[in-house]
Design an enzyme around this catalytic site. Structure first.
Site, mmCIF file in Angstrom:
data_model
loop_
_atom_site.group_PDB
_atom_site.id
_atom_site.type_symbol
_atom_site.label_atom_id
_atom_site.label_comp_id
_atom_site.label_asym_id
_atom_site.label_seq_id
_atom_site.Cartn_x
_atom_site.Cartn_y
_atom_site.Cartn_z
ATOM 1 C CE LYS A 213 -4.293 -2.023 1.543
ATOM 2 N NZ LYS A 213 -5.414 -2.031 2.511
ATOM 3 N NE ARG A 253 -7.807 -8.629 0.266
ATOM 4 C CZ ARG A 253 -7.500 -7.744 -0.675
ATOM 5 N NH1 ARG A 253 -6.591 -6.789 -0.412
ATOM 6 N NH2 ARG A 253 -8.069 -7.786 -1.865
#
Length: 274
Positions: A213, A253
């Site tokens: 991210k 995840r």
């Protein structure tokens, strides 16, 4: 090492043309199934299949498009004996994926985007991941205002879990996700990671997802301030996964399943010696 808690690894499989990391790579059943098989061989416990990008600024697609992208892929991966989750905020997409063999709904809106989602979960008896969310991707950063981000995220997740339980979803079926990067600035993400163990007080398993991210890219920016490219954030992603394991996370995840499985093996080995 059977006495050591084993965090789950959820492998990300985006069957979209525009996801921030792997968009356009798996746009047909054959390539998506090949990717899922590779992740399962590398140690994934769950394959998370998504048909709508939730990257910052992403626009929406309609339900029919989302179903067309995901339904056959879900069926093919489930036929391999894999545990499949469907990454969607729409009850009709969730229902179709559950019919095709999914057993988890991963709703990044925490059930807030579709009032019919809670009933779909309750009727199916599946597990559900409720992520902290304040708005759709195109508008979410305008909502990234917090006093104490951990306290506020906890309170809002508690409300989303209560809504599911009120609809008849069994408490043990509910998993919570703090929503790293969703209506969060980098400082919010770091605070949530550093205090992730506090979310355990909510009484539900915690899924953590920071893989590749943008806040990691900003942390690793070069001398000119250019963020580290998406495909060069894996070591940082692994570090967040290990920190999440230590904080008691139920699972992570991730994009790189093999590296995460290796890190998990090392983490388990150290815990086994205590």
């Amino acid at each position: 090492m059977s006495d050591v808690r084993v965090p789950r690894i959820m492998g990300i499989l985006n069957v979209t043309p525009d996801s921030f990391s792997d968009g356009g790579k798996y746009v047909d059943v054959k390539s998506a199934l090949g990717a899922a098989r590779a992740m399962l061989a590398d140690g994934a416990d769950i394959i998370d299949i998504g048909g709508e990008s939730t990257r910052p600024g992403a626009g929406r697609v309609d339900a029919a498009t989302e179903i067309a992208r995901t339904a056959e892929v879900v069926a093919a991966v489930a036929a391999e004996g894999a545990t499949v989750s469907i990454d969607t905020t729409r009850s009709e997409v969730a229902r179709e994926a559950l019919r095709r063999g999914a057993s988890i709904v991963n709703d990044v809106s925490g059930g807030a985007a579709d009032p019919a989602m809670a009933a779909a979960i309750a009727e199916s008896g599946c597990r559900v991941v409720l992520m902290h969310w304040r708005d759709h991707s195109a508008d979410m950063y305008g909502r990234a205002v917090y006093g104490d981000v951990v306290a506020e995220v906890s309170a809002e997740l508690r409300q989303r879990a209560a809504a599911m339980l009120d609809a008849g979803v069994a408490p043990e079926r509910v998993i919570l996700d703090p929503g790293i990067g969703f209506a969060k600035l980098p400082e919010h993400n770091w605070e949530l990671l550093s205090r992730l163990d506090e979310l355990g007080a909510l009484g539900h398993p915690i899924l953590f997802g920071a893989s590749r991210k943008s806040f990691l890219g900003k942390l690793l920016a070069d001398a000119d301030g250019r963020p580290r490219p998406v495909d060069q954030r894996e070591a940082a992603s692994l570090a967040t996964s290990v920190l999440a394991f230590d904080a008691g996370a139920w699972g992570v995840r991730v994009h790189d399943v093999r590296a995460t499985a290796d890190a998990r093996a090392v983490w388990r080995a150290t815990r086994h010696t205590r």
